[in-house]
Write a protein that holds these residues in place. Structure first.
Motif, short mmCIF file in Angstrom:
data_model
loop_
_atom_site.label_atom_id
_atom_site.label_comp_id
_atom_site.label_asym_id
_atom_site.label_seq_id
_atom_site.Cartn_x
_atom_site.Cartn_y
_atom_site.Cartn_z
N ALA A 118 -4.80 -72.32 -75.57
CA ALA A 118 -6.16 -72.61 -75.11
C ALA A 118 -7.16 -71.62 -75.71
O ALA A 118 -8.26 -72.01 -76.12
CB ALA A 118 -6.22 -72.56 -73.58
N ALA A 119 -6.78 -70.36 -75.77
CA ALA A 119 -7.67 -69.35 -76.36
C ALA A 119 -7.92 -69.64 -77.83
O ALA A 119 -9.06 -69.56 -78.31
CB ALA A 119 -7.06 -67.96 -76.17
N GLU A 120 -6.86 -69.99 -78.53
CA GLU A 120 -7.01 -70.30 -79.95
C GLU A 120 -7.93 -71.50 -80.15
O GLU A 120 -8.81 -71.48 -81.01
CB GLU A 120 -5.64 -70.58 -80.58
N ARG A 121 -7.74 -72.55 -79.35
CA ARG A 121 -8.60 -73.73 -79.45
C ARG A 121 -10.07 -73.39 -79.19
O ARG A 121 -10.96 -73.98 -79.80
CB ARG A 121 -8.17 -74.79 -78.43
N ALA A 122 -10.28 -72.46 -78.27
CA ALA A 122 -11.66 -72.07 -77.92
C ALA A 122 -12.23 -71.04 -78.89
O ALA A 122 -13.40 -70.69 -78.80
CB ALA A 122 -11.68 -71.50 -76.49
N GLY A 123 -11.40 -70.55 -79.80
CA GLY A 123 -11.86 -69.54 -80.74
C GLY A 123 -12.06 -68.19 -80.10
O GLY A 123 -12.92 -67.42 -80.51
N ARG A 177 -12.91 -65.11 -69.19
CA ARG A 177 -13.75 -66.27 -68.91
C ARG A 177 -13.15 -67.11 -67.79
O ARG A 177 -13.86 -67.54 -66.87
CB ARG A 177 -13.94 -67.10 -70.17
N ALA A 178 -11.85 -67.34 -67.83
CA ALA A 178 -11.18 -68.14 -66.79
C ALA A 178 -11.25 -67.45 -65.44
O ALA A 178 -11.50 -68.09 -64.41
CB ALA A 178 -9.73 -68.41 -67.18
N ALA A 220 -13.54 -65.26 -64.45
CA ALA A 220 -14.93 -65.28 -64.00
C ALA A 220 -15.27 -66.65 -63.42
O ALA A 220 -15.93 -66.75 -62.38
CB ALA A 220 -15.87 -64.93 -65.15
N HIS A 221 -14.81 -67.70 -64.08
CA HIS A 221 -15.04 -69.06 -63.58
C HIS A 221 -14.40 -69.23 -62.20
O HIS A 221 -15.03 -69.74 -61.27
CB HIS A 221 -14.50 -70.10 -64.56
N SER A 222 -13.18 -68.81 -62.06
CA SER A 222 -12.47 -68.92 -60.79
C SER A 222 -13.20 -68.14 -59.70
O SER A 222 -13.33 -68.62 -58.57
CB SER A 222 -11.04 -68.42 -60.95
N ALA A 223 -13.68 -66.96 -60.02
CA ALA A 223 -14.41 -66.15 -59.04
C ALA A 223 -15.70 -66.85 -58.61
O ALA A 223 -16.06 -66.83 -57.42
CB ALA A 223 -14.72 -64.77 -59.62
N ARG A 224 -16.41 -67.50 -59.56
CA ARG A 224 -17.62 -68.24 -59.21
C ARG A 224 -17.30 -69.42 -58.30
O ARG A 224 -18.02 -69.70 -57.34
CB ARG A 224 -18.35 -68.72 -60.46
N VAL A 225 -16.21 -70.13 -58.59
CA VAL A 225 -15.80 -71.25 -57.75
C VAL A 225 -15.49 -70.75 -56.33
O VAL A 225 -15.94 -71.34 -55.34
CB VAL A 225 -14.59 -71.99 -58.35
N GLU A 226 -14.73 -69.68 -56.23
CA GLU A 226 -14.38 -69.12 -54.91
C GLU A 226 -15.64 -68.71 -54.16
O GLU A 226 -15.76 -68.96 -52.95
CB GLU A 226 -13.44 -67.94 -55.07
N ALA A 227 -16.60 -68.09 -54.83
CA ALA A 227 -17.84 -67.67 -54.19
C ALA A 227 -18.63 -68.89 -53.71
O ALA A 227 -19.20 -68.88 -52.62
CB ALA A 227 -18.67 -66.82 -55.14
N GLY A 228 -18.66 -69.92 -54.52
CA GLY A 228 -19.35 -71.15 -54.13
C GLY A 228 -18.72 -71.81 -52.92
O GLY A 228 -19.42 -72.25 -52.00
#
Length: 83
Positions: free
Chosen positions: A14-19, A28-29, A31-39
């Motif tokens: 996944a990292a390679e695909r995303a560059g 990044r993953a 941080a996204h998870s933390a934002r979802v949990e906060a929401g």
């Protein structure tokens, strides 16, 4: 940090695909998870104070977001998206 081998391999792909480096992708993953949990926590707190969010509330919110998107991005070409 340790991950099961199959998860580490999936992250690497996944990292390679995303560059991105694996470290950047995991950051990044996470941080996204933390934002979802906060929401989710914010929604729970709001519902505790005001009651459960209804279908009508969600419909109004969707309309507000659609209007904001249209103002920000000039609307969405539904036919182009469907096509």
């Amino acid at each position: 940090m340790s991950l099961p081998e199959e998860v580490a391999e999936a992250v690497s792909v996944a990292a390679e695909r995303a560059g991105l480096s694996v470290s950047a992708w995991v950051t990044r993953a996470a941080a996204h998870s933390a934002r979802v949990e906060a929401g989710l926590a914010a929604v729970t707190e709001w519902e505790r104070e005001h009651g459960a969010i209804t279908a009508a509330d969600l419909s109004r919110a969707a309309a507000v977001l659609a209007d904001a998107d249209a103002q920000m991005f000039g609307g969405v070409d539904e036919e182009r998206i469907a096509g």
